[in-house]
Write a protein that holds these residues in place. Structure first.
Motif, PDB file in Angstrom:
ATOM      1  N   GLN A  77       0.846  -1.182   0.000  1.00 44.88           N
ATOM      2  CA  GLN A  77       0.000   0.000   0.000  1.00 44.88           C
ATOM      3  C   GLN A  77       0.888   1.241   0.000  1.00 44.88           C
ATOM      4  O   GLN A  77       1.904   1.299   0.688  1.00 44.88           O
ATOM      5  CB  GLN A  77      -0.947   0.013   1.205  1.00 44.88           C
ATOM      6  N   VAL A  78       0.498   2.201  -0.814  1.00 43.66           N
ATOM      7  CA  VAL A  78       1.184   3.474  -0.848  1.00 43.66           C
ATOM      8  C   VAL A  78       0.410   4.394   0.082  1.00 43.66           C
ATOM      9  O   VAL A  78      -0.651   4.909  -0.266  1.00 43.66           O
ATOM     10  CB  VAL A  78       1.230   4.040  -2.283  1.00 43.66           C
ATOM     11  N   ASP A  79       0.949   4.553   1.299  1.00 52.73           N
ATOM     12  CA  ASP A  79       0.228   5.311   2.324  1.00 52.73           C
ATOM     13  C   ASP A  79       0.958   6.582   2.735  1.00 52.73           C
ATOM     14  O   ASP A  79       0.612   7.224   3.725  1.00 52.73           O
ATOM     15  CB  ASP A  79      -0.041   4.433   3.557  1.00 52.73           C
ATOM     16  N   GLY A  80       1.984   6.934   1.978  1.00 48.57           N
ATOM     17  CA  GLY A  80       2.725   8.167   2.216  1.00 48.57           C
ATOM     18  C   GLY A  80       3.374   8.620   0.923  1.00 48.57           C
ATOM     19  O   GLY A  80       3.307   7.918  -0.090  1.00 48.57           O
ATOM     20  N   LYS A  81       3.988   9.768   0.951  1.00 50.71           N
ATOM     21  CA  LYS A  81       4.673  10.251  -0.235  1.00 50.71           C
ATOM     22  C   LYS A  81       5.849   9.318  -0.550  1.00 50.71           C
ATOM     23  O   LYS A  81       6.679   9.031   0.325  1.00 50.71           O
ATOM     24  CB  LYS A  81       5.196  11.670  -0.019  1.00 50.71           C
ATOM     25  N   VAL A  82       5.919   8.844  -1.787  1.00 48.88           N
ATOM     26  CA  VAL A  82       6.981   7.929  -2.172  1.00 48.88           C
ATOM     27  C   VAL A  82       8.306   8.684  -2.226  1.00 48.88           C
ATOM     28  O   VAL A  82       8.397   9.781  -2.794  1.00 48.88           O
ATOM     29  CB  VAL A  82       6.685   7.281  -3.540  1.00 48.88           C
ATOM     30  N   ARG A  83       9.336   8.084  -1.629  1.00 47.52           N
ATOM     31  CA  ARG A  83      10.637   8.743  -1.541  1.00 47.52           C
ATOM     32  C   ARG A  83      11.710   7.686  -1.278  1.00 47.52           C
ATOM     33  O   ARG A  83      11.388   6.539  -0.922  1.00 47.52           O
ATOM     34  CB  ARG A  83      10.637   9.767  -0.405  1.00 47.52           C
ATOM     35  N   LEU A  84      12.943   8.089  -1.443  1.00 43.69           N
ATOM     36  CA  LEU A  84      14.068   7.227  -1.084  1.00 43.69           C
ATOM     37  C   LEU A  84      14.664   7.758   0.209  1.00 43.69           C
ATOM     38  O   LEU A  84      15.300   8.813   0.225  1.00 43.69           O
ATOM     39  CB  LEU A  84      15.125   7.219  -2.196  1.00 43.69           C
ATOM     40  N   ASP A  85      14.453   7.038   1.306  1.00 41.38           N
ATOM     41  CA  ASP A  85      14.992   7.477   2.593  1.00 41.38           C
ATOM     42  C   ASP A  85      16.495   7.218   2.678  1.00 41.38           C
ATOM     43  O   ASP A  85      17.233   7.991   3.284  1.00 41.38           O
ATOM     44  CB  ASP A  85      14.268   6.768   3.739  1.00 41.38           C
ATOM     45  N   GLU A  86      16.944   6.124   2.100  1.00 39.26           N
ATOM     46  CA  GLU A  86      18.361   5.793   2.027  1.00 39.26           C
ATOM     47  C   GLU A  86      18.550   4.822   0.866  1.00 39.26           C
ATOM     48  O   GLU A  86      17.603   4.138   0.466  1.00 39.26           O
ATOM     49  CB  GLU A  86      18.855   5.167   3.332  1.00 39.26           C
ATOM     50  N   PRO A  87      19.741   4.771   0.280  1.00 40.35           N
ATOM     51  CA  PRO A  87      19.949   3.868  -0.854  1.00 40.35           C
ATOM     52  C   PRO A  87      19.611   2.422  -0.484  1.00 40.35           C
ATOM     53  O   PRO A  87      20.022   1.921   0.568  1.00 40.35           O
ATOM     54  CB  PRO A  87      21.440   4.034  -1.165  1.00 40.35           C
ATOM     55  N   ILE A  88      18.857   1.782  -1.331  1.00 40.42           N
ATOM     56  CA  ILE A  88      18.410   0.406  -1.083  1.00 40.42           C
ATOM     57  C   ILE A  88      19.420  -0.571  -1.670  1.00 40.42           C
ATOM     58  O   ILE A  88      19.905  -0.387  -2.790  1.00 40.42           O
ATOM     59  CB  ILE A  88      17.020   0.188  -1.696  1.00 40.42           C
ATOM     60  N   PHE A  89      19.737  -1.602  -0.890  1.00 42.23           N
ATOM     61  CA  PHE A  89      20.710  -2.635  -1.268  1.00 42.23           C
ATOM     62  C   PHE A  89      22.135  -2.086  -1.352  1.00 42.23           C
ATOM     63  O   PHE A  89      22.997  -2.699  -1.984  1.00 42.23           O
ATOM     64  CB  PHE A  89      20.349  -3.307  -2.601  1.00 42.23           C
ATOM     65  N   ALA A  90      22.395  -0.941  -0.720  1.00 46.86           N
ATOM     66  CA  ALA A  90      23.745  -0.375  -0.776  1.00 46.86           C
ATOM     67  C   ALA A  90      24.762  -1.332  -0.157  1.00 46.86           C
ATOM     68  O   ALA A  90      25.830  -1.575  -0.731  1.00 46.86           O
ATOM     69  CB  ALA A  90      23.776   0.976  -0.064  1.00 46.86           C
ATOM     70  N   ASP A  91      24.453  -1.879   1.028  1.00 46.18           N
ATOM     71  CA  ASP A  91      25.373  -2.821   1.669  1.00 46.18           C
ATOM     72  C   ASP A  91      25.522  -4.085   0.829  1.00 46.18           C
ATOM     73  O   ASP A  91      26.616  -4.663   0.774  1.00 46.18           O
ATOM     74  CB  ASP A  91      24.880  -3.179   3.073  1.00 46.18           C
ATOM     75  N   HIS A  92      24.445  -4.523   0.194  1.00 48.40           N
ATOM     76  CA  HIS A  92      24.505  -5.702  -0.670  1.00 48.40           C
ATOM     77  C   HIS A  92      25.526  -5.464  -1.780  1.00 48.40           C
ATOM     78  O   HIS A  92      26.359  -6.328  -2.085  1.00 48.40           O
ATOM     79  CB  HIS A  92      23.148  -5.993  -1.307  1.00 48.40           C
ATOM     80  N   PHE A  93      25.435  -4.289  -2.389  1.00 51.60           N
ATOM     81  CA  PHE A  93      26.324  -4.007  -3.512  1.00 51.60           C
ATOM     82  C   PHE A  93      27.768  -3.858  -3.047  1.00 51.60           C
ATOM     83  O   PHE A  93      28.696  -4.333  -3.712  1.00 51.60           O
ATOM     84  CB  PHE A  93      25.884  -2.744  -4.252  1.00 51.60           C
ATOM     85  N   ARG A  94      27.972  -3.183  -1.921  1.00 49.27           N
ATOM     86  CA  ARG A  94      29.344  -3.008  -1.423  1.00 49.27           C
ATOM     87  C   ARG A  94      30.010  -4.367  -1.200  1.00 49.27           C
ATOM     88  O   ARG A  94      31.192  -4.561  -1.533  1.00 49.27           O
ATOM     89  CB  ARG A  94      29.333  -2.217  -0.109  1.00 49.27           C
ATOM     90  N   PHE A  95      29.270  -5.308  -0.649  1.00 45.32           N
ATOM     91  CA  PHE A  95      29.837  -6.627  -0.388  1.00 45.32           C
ATOM     92  C   PHE A  95      30.184  -7.317  -1.703  1.00 45.32           C
ATOM     93  O   PHE A  95      31.281  -7.874  -1.854  1.00 45.32           O
ATOM     94  CB  PHE A  95      28.847  -7.483   0.417  1.00 45.32           C
ATOM     95  N   LEU A  96      29.255  -7.273  -2.650  1.00 42.66           N
ATOM     96  CA  LEU A  96      29.517  -7.871  -3.959  1.00 42.66           C
ATOM     97  C   LEU A  96      30.745  -7.240  -4.601  1.00 42.66           C
ATOM     98  O   LEU A  96      31.649  -7.941  -5.079  1.00 42.66           O
ATOM     99  CB  LEU A  96      28.290  -7.682  -4.858  1.00 42.66           C
TER     100      LEU A  96
END
Length: 374
Positions: free
Chosen positions: A109-128
């Motif tokens: 459900q979209v119950d607030g203004k859509v936004r990026l609070d912090e980069p998603i999967f950033a730690d995943h990518f750093r590890f890779l």
């Protein structure tokens, strides 16, 4: 088979079969038997191993197999600001030769203004990124913005928050644009936006579903393309963006069928990506004729090797099909991959890790046979 920059002659979509030890650790974590740190240690070990497997297969790119996710898209979508899990469940009907089955994850459900609070999967990518060998390009796969709306439609978007849907799509694009910028800043040079919606819309049954969800089935693909283009506008230099389009992939089953023809002209002519990963492993995908709309500055990665069955494809047939596709797209702009991931959800398809490796090795060997040192 040297090639500068992605997509590579031999490539793969992203998700890989989770090893039993990882699946067991995820179950134990869900049951409260182990903590987050213990789970992460198991994930780390499994990802190190799967990076080595991709290198051993001869691939020039590597993903983390999406090993830290339950599914290819929902983990990302739930991490966007303004979006949460709903009490309702999604109901997606999949098909295979033995019958039908249903994928029923929690809805959104979209119950607030859509936004990026912090980069998603950033730690995943750093590890890779920190574990690939020199000369191997780490690839990040995320769902396209189209999937946010396609998984719930107008009913999932609060009318009090977004009385005008255009504002929702604008915020969604802006959030994705922030994600693209942030990941490029971390060193990501190969980003893939996975999108089933654009392929689903080739199926009349799926277009009927869009209509029931309150969308316009004749123009929904144009809205999706516009949203993706806005997200990619002004993207940083040096970033290659591809999109993967398939008709569903869950436990060796599919959700839609039909040629790319319905969306082809707008998709290939207007979508601002560098390459298209396209599903072409069986008759559900139709012929190569829609590729006539692909511009001369785009690459096409032919998904000719299925991840839904363990049987190994005949390399002569693969070569012949690449030649057939080259009637519409110059062979120097073609690449080869599986038709989809091997494990779009943590359950995985009905193959063994050995089957998976042999298919990846077949792709590398076939690409070397077709393109040699190009």
């Amino acid at each position: 088979m040297s090639q500068v920059g992605p997509p590579f002659r031999a490539d793969h979509v992203g998700s890989l079969l989770r090893p039993p030890v990882l699946r067991d650790a995820r179950r134990r974590h869900e049951n409260g038997e182990i903590g987050a740190e213990q789970l992460r240690a198991v994930e780390d070990d499994a990802i190190r191993d799967v990076i080595k497997m991709q290198k051993a297969a001869g691939l020039s790119s590597a993903t983390d197999g999406e090993f830290r996710r339950a599914s290819w898209h929902m983990d990302f979508i739930y991490s966007l600001g303004g979006i949460s899990k709903s009490d309702e469940r999604l109901h997606v009907k999949f098909h295979n030769l033995a019958g039908d089955l249903e994928f029923s994850p929690p809805g959104l459900q979209v119950d607030g203004k859509v936004r990026l609070d912090e980069p998603i999967f950033a730690d995943h990518f750093r590890f890779l990124q920190s574990h690939v060998d020199p000369g191997v390009t780490p690839k990040l796969t995320i769902p396209s913005p189209s999937m946010v709306y396609y998984r719930g439609g107008r009913a999932a978007v609060s009318e009090s928050v977004y009385p005008d849907l255009e504002e929702f799509f604008a915020d969604l694009s802006a959030a994705y644009k922030d994600q693209v910028t942030a990941m490029t800043g971390l060193g990501c040079r190969y980003l893939q936006l996975d999108d089933t919606s654009l392929a689903y819309l080739n199926d009349p049954t799926q277009r009927e579903l869009v209509a029931r969800m309150g969308g316009d089935p004749d123009t929904q693909h144009l809205r999706n393309i516009a949203t993706m283009n806005a997200a990619l506008s002004g993207r940083p230099e040096g970033l290659t963006v591809t999109t993967h389009l398939c008709r569903g992939n869950f436990r060796s089953s599919w959700a839609a069928e039909g040629s790319y023809e319905f969306v082809a002209e707008a998709l290939f002519g207007e979508l601002a990506v560098d390459g298209f990963f396209l599903e072409y492993d069986d008759e559900r995908s139709g012929g190569f004729e829609p590729l006539r709309f692909v511009p001369k500055d785009k690459k096409v990665v032919l998904g000719l090797v299925t991840t839904k069955r363990p049987e190994l494809e005949d390399p002569d047939v693969l070569v012949r099909r690449i030649e057939e596709a080259s009637r519409y797209v110059d062979i120097d702009r073609l690449c080869l991959s599986p038709q989809c991931g091997f494990s779009s959800t943590e359950e995985g398809n009905d193959l063994t890790p050995d089957d998976q490796l042999r298919k990846l090795e077949l792709i590398v060997a076939t690409a070397d046979r077709v393109w040699g040192g190009k």
